[in-house]
Design an enzyme around this catalytic site. Structure first.
Site, PDB file in Angstrom:
ATOM      1  N   GLY A  33     -26.351 -33.888 -25.703  1.00 48.53           N
ATOM      2  CA  GLY A  33     -27.478 -33.448 -26.627  1.00 48.53           C
ATOM      3  C   GLY A  33     -27.127 -32.021 -26.912  1.00 48.53           C
ATOM      4  O   GLY A  33     -26.061 -31.619 -26.782  1.00 48.53           O
ATOM      5  N   ASN A  34     -28.306 -31.313 -27.386  1.00 47.48           N
ATOM      6  CA  ASN A  34     -27.887 -29.871 -27.810  1.00 47.48           C
ATOM      7  C   ASN A  34     -29.296 -29.117 -27.537  1.00 47.48           C
ATOM      8  O   ASN A  34     -30.402 -29.826 -27.437  1.00 47.48           O
ATOM      9  CB  ASN A  34     -27.286 -29.616 -29.269  1.00 47.48           C
ATOM     10  CG  ASN A  34     -28.336 -30.250 -30.487  1.00 47.48           C
ATOM     11  OD1 ASN A  34     -29.399 -29.871 -30.528  1.00 47.48           O
ATOM     12  ND2 ASN A  34     -27.920 -31.354 -30.962  1.00 47.48           N
ATOM     13  N   PHE A  35     -29.132 -27.973 -27.758  1.00 50.59           N
ATOM     14  CA  PHE A  35     -30.335 -27.123 -27.713  1.00 50.59           C
ATOM     15  C   PHE A  35     -31.573 -26.805 -28.513  1.00 50.59           C
ATOM     16  O   PHE A  35     -32.261 -26.187 -28.560  1.00 50.59           O
ATOM     17  CB  PHE A  35     -29.901 -25.541 -27.174  1.00 50.59           C
ATOM     18  CG  PHE A  35     -29.076 -25.618 -25.999  1.00 50.59           C
ATOM     19  CD1 PHE A  35     -29.661 -25.985 -24.476  1.00 50.59           C
ATOM     20  CD2 PHE A  35     -27.823 -25.180 -25.982  1.00 50.59           C
ATOM     21  CE1 PHE A  35     -28.949 -25.987 -23.351  1.00 50.59           C
ATOM     22  CE2 PHE A  35     -27.036 -25.174 -24.618  1.00 50.59           C
ATOM     23  CZ  PHE A  35     -27.760 -25.629 -23.428  1.00 50.59           C
ATOM     24  N   SER A  36     -31.264 -27.668 -29.794  1.00 55.64           N
ATOM     25  CA  SER A  36     -32.375 -27.649 -30.604  1.00 55.64           C
ATOM     26  C   SER A  36     -33.811 -27.853 -30.317  1.00 55.64           C
ATOM     27  O   SER A  36     -33.884 -28.959 -29.415  1.00 55.64           O
ATOM     28  CB  SER A  36     -32.039 -28.433 -31.884  1.00 55.64           C
ATOM     29  OG  SER A  36     -32.950 -28.752 -32.868  1.00 55.64           O
ATOM     30  N   ALA A 101     -30.400 -30.855 -35.871  1.00 56.53           N
ATOM     31  CA  ALA A 101     -29.077 -30.570 -35.134  1.00 56.53           C
ATOM     32  C   ALA A 101     -28.429 -31.870 -34.805  1.00 56.53           C
ATOM     33  O   ALA A 101     -28.425 -32.122 -33.732  1.00 56.53           O
ATOM     34  CB  ALA A 101     -29.164 -29.375 -34.057  1.00 56.53           C
TER      35      ALA A 101
END
Ligand code: CTP
Ligand code: CA
Length: 222
Positions: A33-36, A101
């Site tokens: 995943g990502n930090f969005s 994102a």
């Protein structure tokens, strides 16, 4: 905050917005995943509803609770889910704002059982996801299409390149260099870029940034 003299600049408009991260499954219990947080896109969706639009928000896994109940919410998990949901709404949209994102890569194999701990190293093979924004850019007819660009270097140049390559009407450049801008904050500092010009805004809270972005988009009405 209801005001009888409030004008509704987006009345009669259908607005598609993507927001949040995507999660790409590795196995049944793990993901990339990502930090969005989705905050910026949700702020735009909330503001667009206030301005009278029919808003379809395609939202990746986000813990954000402050989502206007008049928004048509399409919850998704992966980049592929987000692609399907966005494509479904695009034809009939007047404005599309893609702030999500999206993962650029996804595991080639999503293991059906939990991957067990074995050797010292584990190598995952990743394959490209579909670029949702670029696909919509190719299909674009009446729609005003807006992208986001998150850059850490050569910001303006990279953002302008994305604007051209993806056939956009505008791109919101989000600078990670500025303190208080970007992922996880309640403020943001943006530059709105069109093929004709660019306008830089000071650091503001995301609701105010959403108003600035929608005002710029309204100027692009075809
Ligand atoms: N985007 C998308 N689908 C993808 C990847 C990106 O719709 N699979 C959209 C984002 O929502 C954003 C824009 O494309 O509006 C730019 O995303 P960004 O990650 O900054 O650019 P990329 O084209 O993916 O290039 P890179 O990550 O290499 O900078
Ligand atoms: Ca990317």
């Amino acid at each position: 905050e209801t005001n009888l003299s409030e004008n509704l600049p987006l009345k009669g408009k259908k607005v598609l917005i993507t927001a949040g991260p995507t999660y790409e499954a590795i196995d049944p219990v793990r993901f990339i995943g990502n930090f969005s947080t989705g905050k910026m896109g949700i702020a735009i969706a909330n503001e667009a509803v206030k301005q009278g639009a029919e808003v379809h928000l395609v939202l990746g896994p986000s813990a954000e609770k402050n989502i206007d109940e008049n928004i048509h919410l399409h919850r998704v998990v992966s980049a592929d889910d987000m692609y399907q949901a966005a494509i479904n709404q695009f034809d009939t949209s007047d404005i599309a704002i893609l702030s999500a994102a999206v993962a650029d890569y996804t595991p080639k194999i999503k293991a059906l059982e939990k991957i067990k701990k074995k050797e010292a190293n584990l190598t995952l093979e990743l394959v490209s996801t579909t670029d949702i924004l670029a696909t919509l850019g190719k299909q674009k007819k009446q729609q005003i299409l807006i992208g986001f660009a998150l850059e850490t270097n050569n910001e303006l140049e990279n953002a302008k390149h994305k604007l051209n390559r993806k056939n956009l009407d505008g791109i919101v450049l989000n600078s990670l260099k500025d303190k208080g801008a970007g992922f996880g904050t309640d403020t943001n500092k943006i530059t709105f870029i069109t093929p004709e010009n660019e306008i830089s805004f000071p650091l503001k809270n995301k609701t105010e940034v959403a108003k600035d972005i929608l005002a710029q988009i309204l100027k692009l009405q075809k």
